[in-house]
Write a protein that holds these residues in place. Structure first.
Motif, short mmCIF file in Angstrom:
data_model
loop_
_atom_site.label_atom_id
_atom_site.label_comp_id
_atom_site.label_asym_id
_atom_site.label_seq_id
_atom_site.Cartn_x
_atom_site.Cartn_y
_atom_site.Cartn_z
N GLU A 53 0.95 -1.11 0.02
CA GLU A 53 0.06 -0.10 0.07
C GLU A 53 0.83 1.21 0.08
O GLU A 53 0.55 2.32 -0.69
CB GLU A 53 -0.97 -0.04 0.99
CG GLU A 53 -1.85 -0.84 1.14
CD GLU A 53 -2.72 -1.12 2.46
OE1 GLU A 53 -2.40 -0.46 3.39
OE2 GLU A 53 -3.84 -1.87 2.69
N LYS A 100 -7.26 -9.11 2.02
CA LYS A 100 -6.34 -7.69 1.76
C LYS A 100 -5.77 -7.69 0.43
O LYS A 100 -5.21 -6.69 -0.24
CB LYS A 100 -5.63 -7.20 2.95
CG LYS A 100 -6.48 -7.23 4.22
CD LYS A 100 -5.67 -6.83 5.46
CE LYS A 100 -6.47 -6.82 6.71
NZ LYS A 100 -5.69 -6.61 7.62
N GLU A 103 -6.74 -6.63 -3.14
CA GLU A 103 -6.92 -5.06 -3.84
C GLU A 103 -5.40 -4.64 -4.35
O GLU A 103 -5.26 -3.74 -4.89
CB GLU A 103 -6.89 -4.18 -2.43
CG GLU A 103 -8.35 -4.26 -1.69
CD GLU A 103 -8.10 -3.83 -0.32
OE1 GLU A 103 -7.42 -3.08 -0.30
OE2 GLU A 103 -9.21 -3.75 0.42
N ARG A 109 -5.80 -11.72 -6.38
CA ARG A 109 -7.10 -12.07 -6.20
C ARG A 109 -7.42 -13.63 -6.73
O ARG A 109 -7.98 -14.28 -5.86
CB ARG A 109 -7.85 -11.27 -7.04
CG ARG A 109 -9.35 -11.41 -6.91
CD ARG A 109 -10.49 -10.93 -7.84
NE ARG A 109 -10.16 -11.36 -9.14
CZ ARG A 109 -11.01 -12.49 -9.28
NH1 ARG A 109 -11.49 -13.18 -8.67
NH2 ARG A 109 -10.85 -13.14 -10.86
N CYS A 139 -15.58 -5.97 5.15
CA CYS A 139 -15.84 -5.60 4.02
C CYS A 139 -16.94 -4.53 3.63
O CYS A 139 -16.68 -3.59 3.24
CB CYS A 139 -15.69 -6.59 2.81
SG CYS A 139 -14.11 -7.70 2.97
N GLN A 143 -16.53 -0.61 3.24
CA GLN A 143 -17.07 0.18 2.12
C GLN A 143 -17.82 1.22 2.65
O GLN A 143 -17.94 2.35 1.77
CB GLN A 143 -17.75 -0.72 1.14
CG GLN A 143 -17.98 0.05 -0.33
CD GLN A 143 -16.65 -0.19 -1.17
OE1 GLN A 143 -15.70 -0.50 -0.75
NE2 GLN A 143 -16.80 0.67 -2.16
N LYS A 177 -10.74 0.06 -3.35
CA LYS A 177 -11.08 -1.35 -3.73
C LYS A 177 -11.48 -2.31 -2.87
O LYS A 177 -11.49 -3.56 -3.17
CB LYS A 177 -9.33 -1.43 -4.18
CG LYS A 177 -8.93 -0.83 -5.55
CD LYS A 177 -7.73 -1.42 -5.85
CE LYS A 177 -7.16 -0.66 -7.17
NZ LYS A 177 -5.72 -1.18 -7.31
N THR A 178 -11.99 -1.71 -1.80
CA THR A 178 -12.63 -2.83 -0.72
C THR A 178 -13.43 -3.68 -1.27
O THR A 178 -13.69 -4.64 -1.00
CB THR A 178 -12.82 -1.83 0.47
OG1 THR A 178 -12.03 -1.04 1.02
CG2 THR A 178 -13.27 -2.88 1.55
N THR A 180 -13.82 -5.19 -3.90
CA THR A 180 -13.29 -6.38 -4.64
C THR A 180 -12.93 -7.40 -3.70
O THR A 180 -12.87 -8.52 -4.01
CB THR A 180 -11.76 -5.90 -5.29
OG1 THR A 180 -11.99 -4.60 -5.83
CG2 THR A 180 -11.26 -6.88 -6.42
N SER A 181 -12.70 -7.17 -2.36
CA SER A 181 -12.25 -8.08 -1.55
C SER A 181 -13.41 -9.16 -1.17
O SER A 181 -13.39 -10.37 -0.71
CB SER A 181 -12.07 -7.48 0.06
OG SER A 181 -10.96 -6.50 0.07
#
Length: 646
Positions: A53, A100, A103, A109, A139, A143, A177-178, A180-181
């Motif tokens: 990150e 995590k 992201e 992924r 998650c 968001q 991008k949370t 996407t989790s």
């Protein structure tokens, strides 16, 4: 590059060491030490995410992170004893850390999803259901925090205090991008649901509200073009979960459990249909002849669940589902939003109307449904009252257009006369629902961008109003005018009133003919009584007191003046006074309380703006000038009537 390689090597070394120590501690019976080293394993992974990150060299660090995650996969999916011990110890905590990585990159992924797949296939299904549910909630929570700049609804914390601390602890990783989790977690649900052996009804019923929240968050993010693929992936997985529930249902040998699961699947399917239809990319398929695959899959479940189009559009099927869950069983948790269930029921039918392929997979014939609704007044009115739940402004324009199209198709009469089958309609009980329907239709009319479609939407409103008996229709129009905050809509509603008055006066005139046996027919409609003057007064002398708000209400004022003038002239020509408009007391009231104050107001505003060449001044003059001749003519007619009455 060298620095990243060193960090990569250190992480791999620490990861392997933690896994080895965890196994050794477990084998020696030191459970506490085993748990400590398991936390070290998770800490290594968390540090990698944090480094990714904060790193400016995102491409290289993402490759490094993926290698570390691949190593973690190799360790926890290994068939040797160490892998099994590690998996047992990390069952509840590992999903929350590895998601995590999602992201960071698409490769991460895929690796994360493969780990969760292995865990769902190998670990205790009950423990995995719990772990997935907890992390899916986190998650969703993150968001909400992201979208609200770190502010979350207090109710979310108070209702789930045990989750709040976890969510806040994870909030450092919160970004756009949370969402996407959720993808690997939802994929895990499709697997673990199939493996539940004990208490499947209770376990599935408890998990689905959290699962559906992923869909609700996805809808809220669907407008962002960057989230398009993620939102599509979430809806695909949510639909796959419905297929898993169906498979579990098929395995049940006890009818009671099968019926409970089928009802849960019914509610889930309807809620998901309502959510999917909010997605603009799916709604856009209505512009083509191709049905969306997700809508087809969900519609295919309707006959399996025992849901029919006639039951859905009239609300009977939803009533049955709601009544199925009683106080003896802590079920029905899935129905967090009855509104979504009701909307989904209506949308299921709308999609079948728009795409015949959808109706086919639902084992329905839309022509047969429409014929039944058109031919039976009581069924049609029941359907209309249930359509208070129809989608409105929160849905894409294509869905709103579909609402109008279906309404018009339903209220367009067949050549065959409508039958009531001996059923008496209880208008008093359904009037509130019908009022809610008309208010929703008003909103659609107001916000319809295309003039032709706006005209069609208003035509649907007018035709639907005509389904009501005269007294109910009058009360409905009055209620809509009183509660309307839009002058243009109020003026359109008054135009409907004028048509009703003209029709009623003509019918009354014919009834007074020498060959008529129905001379009191005018007494059966409120549209030629003193009540209609109340509608005019609502505009010209609002209930709040004083004259109307001008120039904002100018459209409604002009229509109201025209309506009053029409009444005055029509009753005078026909030599009748059904509405009392020609009575001396009424003329005096209109002259002193309506028209004179209005003329003073209009004249004053126009005088103030006579030298105002600004855009506002020009607009004000253009709005009020057309009212002057109508207002003056009304005054002339009233003053003439007062002279003649003397």
């Amino acid at each position: 590059m060298e620095q990243n390689d060193v960090a990569d090597s250190d992480s791999l070394h620490l990861l392997r060491g933690a896994a080895s120590h965890c196994y050794q501690s477990s084998e020696s019976g030191d459970i506490k030490q085993s748990e400590t080293t398991a936390k070290q394993f998770l800490s290594v992974l968390a540090d990698v995410v944090k480094s990714a990150e904060n790193s400016p060299d995102y491409e290289q660090i993402s490759e490094s992170a993926c290698r570390v995650l691949q190593e973690a996969r190799a360790l926890v999916t290994s068939s040797d004893p160490q892998g099994q011990v590690l998996l047992d110890v990390l069952t509840l905590d590992l999903p929350g850390v590895i998601v995590k990585f999602v992201e960071i990159s698409e490769n991460c992924r895929e690796v994360c999803e493969s780990i969760i797949t292995h865990m769902c296939e190998s670990c205790s299904p009950r423990e995995m259901m719990f772990a997935l549910s907890e992390q899916a909630f986190a998650c969703w929570f993150l968001q909400i925090l992201t979208r609200n700049n770190g502010i979350c609804c207090p109710n979310s914390l108070s209702q789930h205090p045990q989750r709040a601390s976890t969510s806040w602890a994870l909030s450092s990783s919160c970004n756009n991008k949370t969402l996407t989790s959720c993808l690997p977690l939802l994929h895990g649900f499709t697997i673990v649901i199939l493996r539940i052996q004990r208490r499947p009804v209770e376990n599935i019923n408890a998990a689905l509200p959290i699962i559906l929240r992923a869909g609700k968050v996805a809808v809220s993010e669907a407008a962002d073009e960057d989230n398009k693929d993620v939102v599509a992936g979430i809806f695909e997985r949510l639909t796959a979960i419905s297929m898993s529930i169906q498979e579990v249902c098929n395995k049940q040998v006890v009818d009671e459990k099968k019926n409970q699961l089928r009802s849960i699947l019914s509610l889930y399917t309807l809620e998901l249909l309502a959510l999917v239809s909010k997605d603009g990319s799916i709604a856009a398929s209505l512009n083509t002849s191709k049905a969306p695959s997700l809508v087809l899959q969900l519609s295919e479940l309707l006959p399996y669940c025992g849901l029919s189009y006639v039951g859905l559009i009239t609300g009977r099927d939803v009533e049955v589902l709601n009544n199925f869950w009683n106080d003896d069983f802590a079920g029905g948790k899935i129905v967090e939003s009855k509104s979504l269930v009701n909307k989904g029921a209506i949308l299921a039918v709308f999609w079948g109307y728009a795409c015949r392929e959808v109706a086919t997979v639902a084992c329905e014939n839309i022509d047969t449904l429409l014929k039944e609704l058109r031919s039976c007044k009581s069924e049609r009115i029941r359907a209309l009252s249930n359509m208070k739940h129809m989608p409105s402004l929160e849905y894409p324009l294509q869905i709103r257009n579909l609402c109008i199209e279906f309404l018009l198709a339903m209220v367009t009469a067949d050549s065959a006369p409508s039958k009531d089958h001996g059923e008496k309609i209880d208008w008093s009980s359904i009037t509130p629902s019908l009022f809610a329907l008309f208010q929703a239709m008003q909103s659609i009319v107001i916000h319809m961008p295309d003039p032709e479609k706006r005209k069609k939407a208003f035509s649907a409103l007018a035709k639907t109003l005509s389904e009501l008996p005269p007294h109910q229709r009058f009360d409905m129009l009055k209620g809509l005018i009183i509660n309307s905050n839009n002058p243009s809509v109020a003026s359109l509603l008054l135009a409907i009133v004028k048509e009703e008055i003209n029709s009623a006066l003509n019918d009354a005139s014919k009834a007074q003919g020498p060959n008529s046996n129905n001379k009191d027919s005018h007494l059966r409609t409120p549209f030629i009584t003193g009540d209609v003057l109340e509608l005019v007064e609502l505009i010209l002398k609002p209930a709040k007191g004083g004259p109307p708000d001008l120039p904002g209400q100018s459209d409604a004022v002009i229509v109201a003046l025209n309506l009053y003038r029409f009444l005055l002239m029509k009753e005078k020509i026909d030599k009748t006074n059904y509405t009392g408009v020609l009575s001396n007391s009424c003329l005096k009231k209109v002259h002193s309380e309506w028209l004179l104050p209005l003329r003073v107001l209009v004249s004053g505003i126009l005088a103030e703006n006579v030298n105002d060449n600004s855009e506002f001044g020009t607009l004000t003059a253009s709005l009020l000038t057309p009212a002057v001749p109508v207002l003056n003519h009304c005054l002339e007619l009233v003053e003439e009537g007062l002279k003649n009455s003397v």
